[in-house]
Scaffold this motif. Sequence first.
Motif, PDB file in Angstrom:
ATOM      1  N   ALA A   1      24.529  60.560  15.825  1.00 50.68           N
ATOM      2  CA  ALA A   1      25.689  59.842  16.389  1.00 50.68           C
ATOM      3  C   ALA A   1      25.404  60.220  17.866  1.00 50.68           C
ATOM      4  CB  ALA A   1      26.990  60.422  15.899  1.00 50.68           C
ATOM      5  N   GLU A   2      26.119  59.458  18.777  1.00 51.63           N
ATOM      6  CA  GLU A   2      26.060  59.584  20.087  1.00 51.63           C
ATOM      7  C   GLU A   2      27.152  58.721  20.797  1.00 51.63           C
ATOM      8  OE1 GLU A   2      22.571  56.104  20.037  1.00 51.63           O
ATOM      9  OE2 GLU A   2      22.475  57.456  21.583  1.00 51.63           O
ATOM     10  N   ASN A   3      27.666  59.208  22.028  1.00 45.70           N
ATOM     11  CA  ASN A   3      28.617  58.651  22.889  1.00 45.70           C
ATOM     12  C   ASN A   3      27.924  58.558  24.300  1.00 45.70           C
ATOM     13  OD1 ASN A   3      30.628  57.896  24.146  1.00 45.70           O
ATOM     14  ND2 ASN A   3      31.811  59.595  24.474  1.00 45.70           N
ATOM     15  N   ASN A   4      27.306  57.224  24.749  1.00 46.23           N
ATOM     16  CA  ASN A   4      26.650  57.017  25.965  1.00 46.23           C
ATOM     17  C   ASN A   4      27.689  56.908  27.003  1.00 46.23           C
ATOM     18  OD1 ASN A   4      24.083  57.681  25.471  1.00 46.23           O
ATOM     19  ND2 ASN A   4      24.105  55.951  24.356  1.00 46.23           N
ATOM     20  N   LYS A   5      29.155  56.461  26.831  1.00 51.49           N
ATOM     21  CA  LYS A   5      30.164  56.296  27.780  1.00 51.49           C
ATOM     22  C   LYS A   5      30.519  57.395  28.629  1.00 51.49           C
ATOM     23  CE  LYS A   5      31.983  52.467  24.774  1.00 51.49           C
ATOM     24  NZ  LYS A   5      33.159  52.138  24.269  1.00 51.49           N
ATOM     25  N   GLY A   6      30.734  57.528  29.734  1.00 51.12           N
ATOM     26  CA  GLY A   6      31.483  58.602  30.338  1.00 51.12           C
ATOM     27  C   GLY A   6      30.893  58.439  31.785  1.00 51.12           C
ATOM     28  N   LYS A   7      31.239  59.630  32.506  1.00 52.18           N
ATOM     29  CA  LYS A   7      31.051  59.565  34.047  1.00 52.18           C
ATOM     30  C   LYS A   7      29.627  59.670  34.436  1.00 52.18           C
ATOM     31  CE  LYS A   7      33.017  62.219  38.031  1.00 52.18           C
ATOM     32  NZ  LYS A   7      32.043  62.229  38.663  1.00 52.18           N
ATOM     33  N   SER A   8      29.277  59.060  35.446  1.00 49.14           N
ATOM     34  CA  SER A   8      27.888  59.044  36.008  1.00 49.14           C
ATOM     35  C   SER A   8      27.511  60.527  36.354  1.00 49.14           C
ATOM     36  CB  SER A   8      27.744  58.175  37.105  1.00 49.14           C
ATOM     37  OG  SER A   8      28.000  56.820  36.731  1.00 49.14           O
ATOM     38  N   LEU A   9      26.162  60.632  36.304  1.00 51.63           N
ATOM     39  CA  LEU A   9      25.759  62.266  36.865  1.00 51.63           C
ATOM     40  C   LEU A   9      25.793  62.248  38.231  1.00 51.63           C
ATOM     41  CD1 LEU A   9      22.698  62.466  34.543  1.00 51.63           C
ATOM     42  CD2 LEU A   9      24.604  64.078  34.392  1.00 51.63           C
ATOM     43  N   LEU A  10      25.875  63.649  38.871  1.00 48.25           N
ATOM     44  CA  LEU A  10      26.107  63.496  40.282  1.00 48.25           C
ATOM     45  C   LEU A  10      24.737  63.111  40.941  1.00 48.25           C
ATOM     46  CD1 LEU A  10      27.887  66.875  40.842  1.00 48.25           C
ATOM     47  CD2 LEU A  10      28.851  64.889  41.124  1.00 48.25           C
ATOM     48  N   PRO A  11      24.584  62.897  41.932  1.00 47.32           N
ATOM     49  CA  PRO A  11      23.434  62.680  43.079  1.00 47.32           C
ATOM     50  C   PRO A  11      22.848  63.877  43.447  1.00 47.32           C
ATOM     51  CG  PRO A  11      25.157  62.072  44.240  1.00 47.32           C
ATOM     52  CD  PRO A  11      25.881  62.479  42.832  1.00 47.32           C
ATOM     53  N   ILE A  12      22.203  64.701  42.402  1.00 43.61           N
ATOM     54  CA  ILE A  12      21.991  65.811  42.830  1.00 43.61           C
ATOM     55  C   ILE A  12      20.550  65.833  42.054  1.00 43.61           C
ATOM     56  CG2 ILE A  12      23.818  67.183  42.943  1.00 43.61           C
ATOM     57  CD1 ILE A  12      23.674  68.307  40.543  1.00 43.61           C
ATOM     58  N   GLU A  13      19.356  66.852  42.497  1.00 40.44           N
ATOM     59  CA  GLU A  13      18.178  66.823  41.819  1.00 40.44           C
ATOM     60  C   GLU A  13      18.267  67.872  40.677  1.00 40.44           C
ATOM     61  OE1 GLU A  13      14.970  65.772  42.518  1.00 40.44           O
ATOM     62  OE2 GLU A  13      16.351  64.169  43.619  1.00 40.44           O
ATOM     63  N   ASP A  14      18.845  69.012  40.904  1.00 38.70           N
ATOM     64  CA  ASP A  14      18.948  70.172  40.029  1.00 38.70           C
ATOM     65  C   ASP A  14      20.176  70.839  39.959  1.00 38.70           C
ATOM     66  OD1 ASP A  14      17.228  71.986  37.972  1.00 38.70           O
ATOM     67  OD2 ASP A  14      18.247  72.991  39.447  1.00 38.70           O
ATOM     68  N   VAL A  15      20.838  70.830  38.697  1.00 40.28           N
ATOM     69  CA  VAL A  15      22.407  71.486  38.922  1.00 40.28           C
ATOM     70  C   VAL A  15      22.037  73.146  39.161  1.00 40.28           C
ATOM     71  CG1 VAL A  15      22.376  72.208  36.215  1.00 40.28           C
ATOM     72  CG2 VAL A  15      24.487  71.542  37.399  1.00 40.28           C
ATOM     73  N   THR A  16      21.303  73.676  38.641  1.00 37.95           N
ATOM     74  CA  THR A  16      20.842  75.074  38.830  1.00 37.95           C
ATOM     75  C   THR A  16      20.714  75.417  40.528  1.00 37.95           C
ATOM     76  OG1 THR A  16      19.779  75.461  36.626  1.00 37.95           O
ATOM     77  CG2 THR A  16      19.827  77.472  38.530  1.00 37.95           C
ATOM     78  N   ASP A  17      19.975  74.632  40.969  1.00 34.48           N
ATOM     79  CA  ASP A  17      19.780  74.500  42.561  1.00 34.48           C
ATOM     80  C   ASP A  17      21.097  74.470  43.126  1.00 34.48           C
ATOM     81  OD1 ASP A  17      17.068  75.519  42.065  1.00 34.48           O
ATOM     82  OD2 ASP A  17      16.384  73.692  42.658  1.00 34.48           O
ATOM     83  N   TYR A  18      21.921  73.389  42.833  1.00 28.15           N
ATOM     84  CA  TYR A  18      22.904  72.981  43.288  1.00 28.15           C
ATOM     85  C   TYR A  18      23.967  74.200  43.226  1.00 28.15           C
ATOM     86  CZ  TYR A  18      27.711  70.730  42.895  1.00 28.15           C
ATOM     87  OH  TYR A  18      28.906  70.415  42.575  1.00 28.15           O
ATOM     88  N   LEU A  19      24.185  74.811  42.059  1.00 30.94           N
ATOM     89  CA  LEU A  19      25.062  75.696  42.053  1.00 30.94           C
ATOM     90  C   LEU A  19      24.773  77.189  42.869  1.00 30.94           C
ATOM     91  CD1 LEU A  19      25.796  75.782  38.147  1.00 30.94           C
ATOM     92  CD2 LEU A  19      27.257  75.251  39.831  1.00 30.94           C
ATOM     93  N   ILE A  20      23.365  77.495  43.256  1.00 27.03           N
ATOM     94  CA  ILE A  20      23.038  78.198  44.138  1.00 27.03           C
ATOM     95  C   ILE A  20      23.346  77.869  45.408  1.00 27.03           C
ATOM     96  CG2 ILE A  20      21.107  79.446  44.949  1.00 27.03           C
ATOM     97  CD1 ILE A  20      19.853  79.218  42.231  1.00 27.03           C
ATOM     98  N   GLN A  21      23.083  76.724  45.839  1.00 24.32           N
ATOM     99  CA  GLN A  21      23.119  76.150  47.093  1.00 24.32           C
ATOM    100  C   GLN A  21      24.996  76.128  47.296  1.00 24.32           C
ATOM    101  OE1 GLN A  21      21.047  72.533  47.221  1.00 24.32           O
ATOM    102  NE2 GLN A  21      19.237  73.524  46.927  1.00 24.32           N
ATOM    103  N   SER A  22      25.796  76.051  46.388  1.00 22.71           N
ATOM    104  CA  SER A  22      27.161  75.742  46.671  1.00 22.71           C
ATOM    105  C   SER A  22      27.713  77.314  46.577  1.00 22.71           C
ATOM    106  CB  SER A  22      27.631  75.130  45.265  1.00 22.71           C
ATOM    107  OG  SER A  22      27.402  73.709  45.242  1.00 22.71           O
ATOM    108  N   GLU A  23      26.893  78.213  46.514  1.00 24.77           N
ATOM    109  CA  GLU A  23      27.180  79.666  46.335  1.00 24.77           C
ATOM    110  C   GLU A  23      28.425  79.983  45.194  1.00 24.77           C
ATOM    111  OE1 GLU A  23      29.163  80.620  50.073  1.00 24.77           O
ATOM    112  OE2 GLU A  23      26.948  80.846  51.221  1.00 24.77           O
TER     113      GLU A  23
END
Length: 329
Positions: free
Chosen positions: A26-48
């Motif tokens: 089963a799947e649900n492809n509806k939803g919000k678009s992903l953020l325009p970031i390269e990598d969520v781990t790096d993004y969280l580190i950069q966001s402190e």
Amino acid sequence: MQNIYLKTPPINPNEDITQFVGRIIAENNKGKSLLPIEDVTDYLIQSEALYEYLPGQYIYLEKSAQVLHGIISMLYNEVAKPLGFKRWIFPRLHRVETAESFGLIEAWPFYLLKVEAYDFSRQVQTIESGYVLDPVQCMGFYQFLKENNEFRKKPLKIFEIGGGFTYRNEDKNKLNGIFKTVEFLRAEILYYDTRENIIKIREEVMNKLLDILTKLNIKWRVVIGMGCYEYPSKEELCKFYEASKVGEIPVLDIEVLVKNKGKEEWIELAGCALEYELKVKRFGIEDGLESGCVGVGLNRFLGAICSYYDINQPEEFPEILKKYMEVEL
């Protein structure tokens, strides 16, 4: 999902299980678009919001800790509590014999971390030798049932997170940001009941989890999974090819679409298992009840949410999460 039937069993006795792993149920492809970031781990580190402490280990700073506390509260109040699960707390240290009964020494020894007393200089007895850190989070439950006759004769539904981190001896080259770590947070949702009921309970838990993801506007899918490790015996593998409908498949995974290492990637958020009679039998428990569990990766849940929502703007998070981030634990 209860209305989806397979035309043929998912696994035949002479077929390789790996060719069926990942089949979309089963799947649900509806939803919000992903953020325009390269990598969520790096993004969280950069966001402190996150600090890499050691390879595969992180300190979750205020921003991410607030989200994690909200996720835990949301899972308990939206999934566990309405379905009648009770909160327990399990230990994270186990004797090697318990790991052996569980099947880890046989199937998964390389993922175990051994624990011994550091200071032998005092020549006094401290803890016993031969402990391992828990890589699966439910070993203590089966050892408890083995030692407590009155509990193993009745159904149990348990929600566990209070024991803290789960530990795995991961290869450094297989680490993957907050999605694959050495120590990680997970909510363990355990059920011990008749076969008919464990199938029903897993379905109820999965449906509530999928409803949460839909309300969070996160893209998700359900696929045939393989569990924590490759099954060590044909008896366990048999459960795959005995299934005639989706609800009977031993392992189903809930995956979410995230932003990881410069690309969109489907990551397992929850492993949803029916152990049937196999785990209880390994501990010598034969009281007619069987078991299963749903493990929800909490740091993975954090990564999923922050692939879609800016952690620096928590006011824009969906209401289903915001209301639990504001609750005092």
